[in-house]
Design an enzyme around this catalytic site. Sequence first.
Site, PDB file in Angstrom:
ATOM      1  N   HIS A   3     -76.575   6.082 -21.751  1.00 18.02           N
ATOM      2  CA  HIS A   3     -75.366   6.858 -22.004  1.00 18.02           C
ATOM      3  C   HIS A   3     -74.161   6.020 -21.586  1.00 18.02           C
ATOM      4  CE1 HIS A   3     -78.027  10.653 -21.684  1.00 18.02           C
ATOM      5  NE2 HIS A   3     -77.827  10.342 -22.959  1.00 18.02           N
ATOM      6  N   GLU A  38     -71.855   6.266 -18.222  1.00 20.90           N
ATOM      7  CA  GLU A  38     -72.562   6.312 -16.940  1.00 20.90           C
ATOM      8  C   GLU A  38     -72.681   4.883 -16.404  1.00 20.90           C
ATOM      9  OE1 GLU A  38     -76.192   8.505 -17.639  1.00 20.90           O
ATOM     10  OE2 GLU A  38     -75.131  10.121 -18.679  1.00 20.90           O
ATOM     11  N   HIS A  92     -79.338   6.156 -14.990  1.00 19.71           N
ATOM     12  CA  HIS A  92     -78.295   7.049 -15.511  1.00 19.71           C
ATOM     13  C   HIS A  92     -77.354   7.472 -14.379  1.00 19.71           C
ATOM     14  CE1 HIS A  92     -79.924   8.187 -19.605  1.00 19.71           C
ATOM     15  NE2 HIS A  92     -80.981   7.597 -19.077  1.00 19.71           N
ATOM     16  N   GLU A 102     -80.918   8.696 -11.387  1.00 19.69           N
ATOM     17  CA  GLU A 102     -79.551   9.132 -11.654  1.00 19.69           C
ATOM     18  C   GLU A 102     -78.697   9.024 -10.398  1.00 19.69           C
ATOM     19  OE1 GLU A 102     -78.260  11.354 -14.409  1.00 19.69           O
ATOM     20  OE2 GLU A 102     -80.060  11.506 -15.656  1.00 19.69           O
TER      21      GLU A 102
END
Length: 538
Positions: free
Chosen positions: A136, A139, A224, A322
């Site tokens: 993404h 990010e 992420h 993440e």
Amino acid sequence: MVAYRFLTLISLGLGSHCASALQYGYNQVSTHKDSAVVAGAFPAINGTHLQSPAFTSPGTVPRGFSDGTSGPTRDETMEGFMRRLARSNSWMTYHKADFKSEEGRKFPYMYLSASKSSIEKPSSHKLRVWLQGGVHGNEPAGDQSMLALLGDLAANQKWAAKLLEKMDILVLPRYNPDGVFYFQRYLATNFDPNRDHIKLARQQTRDIKELFARFSPHIATDMHEFTAGRAFGPKKDIIYAADALFSSAKNLNIDEGIRQLSEKLFAKRMGKDIEAAGLRWDPYIIQGESSSSKLLLREAGTDAKIGRNAMGLSQCVVFLCETRGIGIADQHFERRTLSGLVMVKSILQTAVDNFDEVYNTIERGIRRFTNSRNDIVLTDRSPIMERTFGMLNTTDATLFDYPIDFATTTPAQAVLTRSRPRAYLIPPSWPDIVKRLEVFGVKADKLPHSYVGPVEALNVTSVTFDKEYYEGVVTTTVETKLVERNIRLPAGSYLVKTNQKNAALAFVALEPENIDSFASFGVIPVSTGDQYPIFRVE
């Protein structure tokens, strides 16, 4: 403006998940930096020295990074950094993929090996590790942590040599260069790259997945960031306290031994390593809808369209990692990148420290899955339990454990299962289906003669359309009844045997009840009363 309003009306009419209309490029989220009070709970970590361009060459960071309209590292800066490392280290090889992004950008990656191995000719009795970031585009700690790892390895040659005694590593730092350019989540075409792993709507997805399948890793990570300011509670004054959220692959068609290895060895070690670095963590979650007053958080799911599970279905250990960063621009970027680096280093070190257990468990798991006659899982559920989750009060920065309902997938519970076929039969009129399977790394044999014999067929008993329009389709929930019949298919039909390592990807794609199946996404359209055109051989 007229077109924009029109798109907005469409998105509002189609469902709550379409929060705003998309345009071509620059689909950027609003920036809401932490208040001074909240920021105090995320201080810089003393002694941090990150070896990536945003920190070693701060003059290369675009101005837009400070206001959330750009990432910190342009493509040319990243490529120059990678090339310099490769020139200085014989065990680092710089590559450019033989495909490009939707807008024609390059995919540089690094191959790390102490031997003369390659993707096509890997080292024997070594772990193959795939590391990716930048899926993404908004990010940035995802790809920056990959670059920081490369810099850290170059700066710590003994540690690098220790790792490469036991593994070969492929690092693809920027999976979505167009998204990074526009500082948006999506591909240039506004498809979500992390929801395209089964339907394979975009060529870019197919190209990267073919590279992944050729490398055939034992271990993979996907880096992420998550939204920093998502607020909860009656007063909307509590947020996640974690620096890091992580999850292994959860799909029940992944060998149980591999899933247990992920949870009992890698996840436990990762949590300890994050805490040892002075950081906070929790399992990766999304907010769910609850009929009670208690907050419902759902652990990372089992759906195969997401990269974590799609990679795991090739029978490897996979972690989604993440860090806390969406929506706060450049704030806490050192701490965010450090969080990602700590997680990926933990995975690598755990694999090396426990090499025999890790290598043998995964290889045994592959053999066990390949030879298994156990039922396959088509649908599952997440049992709900009570637990607490680390939260932070935004008014005074108090850290506390907040009681929640937790829909767990460790493990999920199977709901609908079906016998595992020995093979699938695909008529010659569906070569596009076969091509998708081949992208997964699933082999299909083209029959030189007609097929005549008994098969299991699936009669469609129900097709229910979902309420939302999703990336060009209205997905469906399909129900079928299995029947036996004799069939004659012409020469040129395809036989997909299931005694192969990546067969679980065929299961989730070809069994129509699966939430991410080709039938669900309309790749193989069906209606109530139809007989599904893919057949099972027992």
